[in-house]
Design an enzyme around this catalytic site. Structure first.
Site, PDB file in Angstrom:
ATOM      1  N   VAL A  64       0.811  -1.230   0.000  1.00  0.00           N
ATOM      2  CA  VAL A  64       0.000   0.000   0.000  1.00  0.00           C
ATOM      3  C   VAL A  64       0.843   1.278   0.000  1.00  0.00           C
ATOM      4  O   VAL A  64       0.316   2.362  -0.237  1.00  0.00           O
ATOM      5  CB  VAL A  64      -1.013   0.044   1.171  1.00  0.00           C
ATOM      6  CG1 VAL A  64      -2.092  -0.996   1.000  1.00  0.00           C
ATOM      7  CG2 VAL A  64      -0.325  -0.069   2.518  1.00  0.00           C
ATOM      8  N   ASN A  90      -7.110  -1.731   5.850  1.00  0.00           N
ATOM      9  CA  ASN A  90      -6.786  -2.586   7.001  1.00  0.00           C
ATOM     10  C   ASN A  90      -5.287  -2.817   7.178  1.00  0.00           C
ATOM     11  O   ASN A  90      -4.818  -3.037   8.292  1.00  0.00           O
ATOM     12  CB  ASN A  90      -7.502  -3.935   6.816  1.00  0.00           C
ATOM     13  CG  ASN A  90      -6.973  -5.004   7.740  1.00  0.00           C
ATOM     14  OD1 ASN A  90      -7.312  -5.033   8.932  1.00  0.00           O
ATOM     15  ND2 ASN A  90      -6.113  -5.887   7.226  1.00  0.00           N
ATOM     16  N   SER A 142      -7.160   2.219  15.906  1.00  0.00           N
ATOM     17  CA  SER A 142      -6.819   1.382  17.074  1.00  0.00           C
ATOM     18  C   SER A 142      -7.233   2.099  18.358  1.00  0.00           C
ATOM     19  O   SER A 142      -7.204   3.333  18.428  1.00  0.00           O
ATOM     20  CB  SER A 142      -5.309   1.133  17.133  1.00  0.00           C
ATOM     21  OG  SER A 142      -4.985   0.519  18.371  1.00  0.00           O
ATOM     22  N   TYR A 155       3.145   4.050  15.967  1.00  0.00           N
ATOM     23  CA  TYR A 155       1.866   3.383  15.664  1.00  0.00           C
ATOM     24  C   TYR A 155       0.690   4.279  16.084  1.00  0.00           C
ATOM     25  O   TYR A 155      -0.283   4.444  15.346  1.00  0.00           O
ATOM     26  CB  TYR A 155       1.842   2.051  16.414  1.00  0.00           C
ATOM     27  CG  TYR A 155       0.641   1.185  16.158  1.00  0.00           C
ATOM     28  CD1 TYR A 155       0.494   0.489  14.965  1.00  0.00           C
ATOM     29  CD2 TYR A 155      -0.361   1.035  17.122  1.00  0.00           C
ATOM     30  CE1 TYR A 155      -0.609  -0.334  14.731  1.00  0.00           C
ATOM     31  CE2 TYR A 155      -1.455   0.219  16.907  1.00  0.00           C
ATOM     32  CZ  TYR A 155      -1.579  -0.465  15.716  1.00  0.00           C
ATOM     33  OH  TYR A 155      -2.672  -1.278  15.498  1.00  0.00           O
ATOM     34  N   ALA A 157       0.662   7.550  16.550  1.00  0.00           N
ATOM     35  CA  ALA A 157       0.569   8.732  15.670  1.00  0.00           C
ATOM     36  C   ALA A 157      -0.101   8.350  14.350  1.00  0.00           C
ATOM     37  O   ALA A 157      -0.948   9.087  13.830  1.00  0.00           O
ATOM     38  CB  ALA A 157       1.961   9.309  15.420  1.00  0.00           C
ATOM     39  N   SER A 158       0.239   7.179  13.824  1.00  0.00           N
ATOM     40  CA  SER A 158      -0.365   6.766  12.548  1.00  0.00           C
ATOM     41  C   SER A 158      -1.860   6.515  12.709  1.00  0.00           C
ATOM     42  O   SER A 158      -2.661   6.880  11.847  1.00  0.00           O
ATOM     43  CB  SER A 158       0.334   5.517  11.989  1.00  0.00           C
ATOM     44  OG  SER A 158      -0.024   4.351  12.711  1.00  0.00           O
ATOM     45  N   LYS A 159      -2.249   5.899  13.808  1.00  0.00           N
ATOM     46  CA  LYS A 159      -3.667   5.563  13.995  1.00  0.00           C
ATOM     47  C   LYS A 159      -4.496   6.791  14.390  1.00  0.00           C
ATOM     48  O   LYS A 159      -5.667   6.906  14.025  1.00  0.00           O
ATOM     49  CB  LYS A 159      -3.807   4.444  15.042  1.00  0.00           C
ATOM     50  CG  LYS A 159      -3.187   3.114  14.603  1.00  0.00           C
ATOM     51  CD  LYS A 159      -3.829   2.587  13.329  1.00  0.00           C
ATOM     52  CE  LYS A 159      -3.396   1.177  12.989  1.00  0.00           C
ATOM     53  NZ  LYS A 159      -4.032   0.671  11.762  1.00  0.00           N
ATOM     54  N   ILE A 188      -6.917  -7.588  19.927  1.00  0.00           N
ATOM     55  CA  ILE A 188      -7.552  -8.612  19.093  1.00  0.00           C
ATOM     56  C   ILE A 188      -6.566  -9.758  18.832  1.00  0.00           C
ATOM     57  O   ILE A 188      -5.390  -9.511  18.527  1.00  0.00           O
ATOM     58  CB  ILE A 188      -8.017  -8.008  17.741  1.00  0.00           C
ATOM     59  CG1 ILE A 188      -8.827  -6.699  17.963  1.00  0.00           C
ATOM     60  CG2 ILE A 188      -8.837  -9.038  16.959  1.00  0.00           C
ATOM     61  CD1 ILE A 188     -10.100  -6.829  18.761  1.00  0.00           C
TER      62      ILE A 188
HETATM   63  P1  NDP Z   1      -1.798  -8.738  10.993  1.00  0.00           P
HETATM   64  O1  NDP Z   1      -0.360  -8.377  11.160  1.00  0.00           O
HETATM   65  O2  NDP Z   1      -2.255 -10.069  11.448  1.00  0.00           O
HETATM   66  O3  NDP Z   1      -2.206  -8.548   9.455  1.00  0.00           O
HETATM   67  C1  NDP Z   1      -1.851  -7.375   8.760  1.00  0.00           C
HETATM   68  C2  NDP Z   1      -1.890  -7.688   7.285  1.00  0.00           C
HETATM   69  O4  NDP Z   1      -1.481  -6.495   6.579  1.00  0.00           O
HETATM   70  C3  NDP Z   1      -0.899  -8.784   6.894  1.00  0.00           C
HETATM   71  O5  NDP Z   1      -1.512  -9.667   5.988  1.00  0.00           O
HETATM   72  C4  NDP Z   1       0.240  -8.000   6.240  1.00  0.00           C
HETATM   73  O6  NDP Z   1       0.941  -8.724   5.268  1.00  0.00           O
HETATM   74  C5  NDP Z   1      -0.521  -6.859   5.599  1.00  0.00           C
HETATM   75  N1  NDP Z   1       0.360  -5.738   5.295  1.00  0.00           N
HETATM   76  C6  NDP Z   1       1.314  -5.193   6.094  1.00  0.00           C
HETATM   77  N2  NDP Z   1       1.933  -4.203   5.465  1.00  0.00           N
HETATM   78  C7  NDP Z   1       1.361  -4.095   4.242  1.00  0.00           C
HETATM   79  C8  NDP Z   1       1.567  -3.253   3.129  1.00  0.00           C
HETATM   80  N3  NDP Z   1       2.514  -2.298   3.148  1.00  0.00           N
HETATM   81  N4  NDP Z   1       0.805  -3.431   2.031  1.00  0.00           N
HETATM   82  C9  NDP Z   1      -0.135  -4.392   1.994  1.00  0.00           C
HETATM   83  N5  NDP Z   1      -0.389  -5.229   3.014  1.00  0.00           N
HETATM   84  C10 NDP Z   1       0.362  -5.080   4.126  1.00  0.00           C
HETATM   85  O7  NDP Z   1      -2.613  -7.589  11.706  1.00  0.00           O
HETATM   86  P2  NDP Z   1      -4.106  -7.548  12.330  1.00  0.00           P
HETATM   87  O8  NDP Z   1      -5.019  -8.379  11.539  1.00  0.00           O
HETATM   88  O9  NDP Z   1      -3.987  -7.727  13.785  1.00  0.00           O
HETATM   89  O10 NDP Z   1      -4.407  -5.992  12.121  1.00  0.00           O
HETATM   90  C11 NDP Z   1      -5.139  -5.479  11.032  1.00  0.00           C
HETATM   91  C12 NDP Z   1      -5.328  -4.002  11.256  1.00  0.00           C
HETATM   92  O11 NDP Z   1      -5.964  -3.802  12.519  1.00  0.00           O
HETATM   93  C13 NDP Z   1      -4.028  -3.223  11.308  1.00  0.00           C
HETATM   94  O12 NDP Z   1      -4.204  -1.961  10.708  1.00  0.00           O
HETATM   95  C14 NDP Z   1      -3.773  -3.076  12.794  1.00  0.00           C
HETATM   96  O13 NDP Z   1      -2.985  -1.951  13.076  1.00  0.00           O
HETATM   97  C15 NDP Z   1      -5.189  -2.922  13.305  1.00  0.00           C
HETATM   98  N6  NDP Z   1      -5.359  -3.243  14.712  1.00  0.00           N
HETATM   99  C16 NDP Z   1      -5.069  -4.497  15.189  1.00  0.00           C
HETATM  100  C17 NDP Z   1      -5.243  -4.765  16.535  1.00  0.00           C
HETATM  101  C18 NDP Z   1      -4.949  -6.093  17.154  1.00  0.00           C
HETATM  102  O14 NDP Z   1      -5.006  -6.196  18.394  1.00  0.00           O
HETATM  103  N7  NDP Z   1      -4.627  -7.131  16.376  1.00  0.00           N
HETATM  104  C19 NDP Z   1      -5.748  -3.735  17.458  1.00  0.00           C
HETATM  105  C20 NDP Z   1      -6.035  -2.477  16.833  1.00  0.00           C
HETATM  106  C21 NDP Z   1      -5.847  -2.258  15.511  1.00  0.00           C
HETATM  107  P3  NDP Z   1       2.273  -9.570   5.624  1.00  0.00           P
HETATM  108  O15 NDP Z   1       1.902 -10.481   6.711  1.00  0.00           O
HETATM  109  O16 NDP Z   1       2.609 -10.224   4.343  1.00  0.00           O
HETATM  110  O17 NDP Z   1       3.294  -8.561   6.061  1.00  0.00           O
END
Ligand code: NDP
Length: 248
Positions: A64, A90, A142, A155, A157-159, A188
């Site tokens: 992204v 996401n 988040s 993180y 600051a980004s969120k 989560i």
């Molecule tokens: P995961 O790390 O399990 O999944 C994140 C996904 O994003 C992975 O498939 C990863 O790919 C992909 N990804 C990372 N960087 C890029 C990029 N530059 N371009 C395209 N895809 C990318 O995270 P979660 O499912 O836990 O989190 C999903 C979202 O929810 C995130 O934005 C996270 O910040 C937010 N969040 C999560 C929380 C939690 O407790 N889990 C709490 C609050 C928010 P790859 O694995 O190949 O790097």
């Protein structure tokens, strides 16, 4: 049950965790899916599952943070299906460190993926959504953007930026029948959190009134709600899905 028959959705970071749960939830309800991930091979099992369900799917090996690749993904989706109804921003990463020790590249990488990436995707889909006078954009923020946390300045600051971006874009496109909302998940259970040390997990759990972590599908339910045609008067909102961890 919410119905997404005939709807076209793009979900970033859809290979695992919350992104994958969102993809499956949308597809189970009829949506066609443009699915992205930075590491391409990780998408294959999800794509097979979607095809076995009889869903239409486009696979995008897209980082992204790559402006041109994001643009091409959107163009290809529109060329294939003629529209984009739903964008779920996401994709996200963490690179935790105390501010005093945080390296510049740790700061920049997190801002670039979590905030710039969402901006690139929103900017790319908006002309199509404006033209079709319909759109649902859901940005994954988040709980820590609201509550703060130690060791996550990049993180957070980004969120927090994602929440500001959500409100700014929501106001810009409100008259075009496009809603823009954020979800603030709490703690989560996904690959992002499974590697945390036990003492950190214990501390987080002690802060959650429900006493447990959330699941990726509980967050996906919130995405479905905000992505549905029925929630047409909700925009610029931040939906907390956090087991009571932060009550705003
Ligand atoms: P995961 O790390 O399990 O999944 C994140 C996904 O994003 C992975 O498939 C990863 O790919 C992909 N990804 C990372 N960087 C890029 C990029 N530059 N371009 C395209 N895809 C990318 O995270 P979660 O499912 O836990 O989190 C999903 C979202 O929810 C995130 O934005 C996270 O910040 C937010 N969040 C999560 C929380 C939690 O407790 N889990 C709490 C609050 C928010 P790859 O694995 O190949 O790097």
């Amino acid at each position: 049950m919410l119905n997404f028959e005939g709807r076209v959705a793009i979900v970033t970071g859809g290979a695992q965790g919350i992104g994958r749960a969102t993809v499956m939830a949308l597809a189970e309800r009829g949506a066609s899916i443009g699915l992205t991930n930075i590491r391409c091979a990780k998408l294959d099992s999800t794509i097979k599952e979607l095809e076995d369900m009889g869903r239409k799917v486009l696979k995008f090996c897209v980082d992204v943070t790559d402006v041109e690749a994001v643009q091409e993904m959107v163009e290809q989706t529109v060329a294939t299906w003629g529209k984009i109804d739903i964008l779920v921003n996401n994709a996200g990463i963490t690179k935790d460190n105390l501010v005093m020790r945080m390296k510049t590249d740790e700061w920049e990488a997190v801002l670039k993926t979590n905030l710039d990436g969402a901006f690139y995707c929103i900017r790319a889909v908006l002309p199509t959504m404006v033209r079709q006078r319909y759109g649902r954009i859901i940005n994954i923020a988040s709980v820590v953007a609201q509550a703060g946390n130690v060791g996550q300045a990049n993180y957070i600051a980004s969120k927090a930026g994602i929440i500001g971006l959500t409100k700014a874009v929501a106001a810009e496109v409100a008259r075009r029948n496009i809603t823009v909302n954020a979800i603030a998940p709490g703690f989560i259970n996904t690959p992002m959190t499974e590697g945390l040390p036990p003492e950190v997990k214990e501390k987080m759990l002690s802060m959650i009134p429900m006493g447990r972590m959330g699941t990726d599908s509980e967050v996906a339910q919130g995405v479905l709600f905000l992505a549905s045609p029925e929630t047409s008067y909700i925009t610029g909102h931040v939906l907390n899905i956090n087991g009571g961890m932060y009550m705003a």
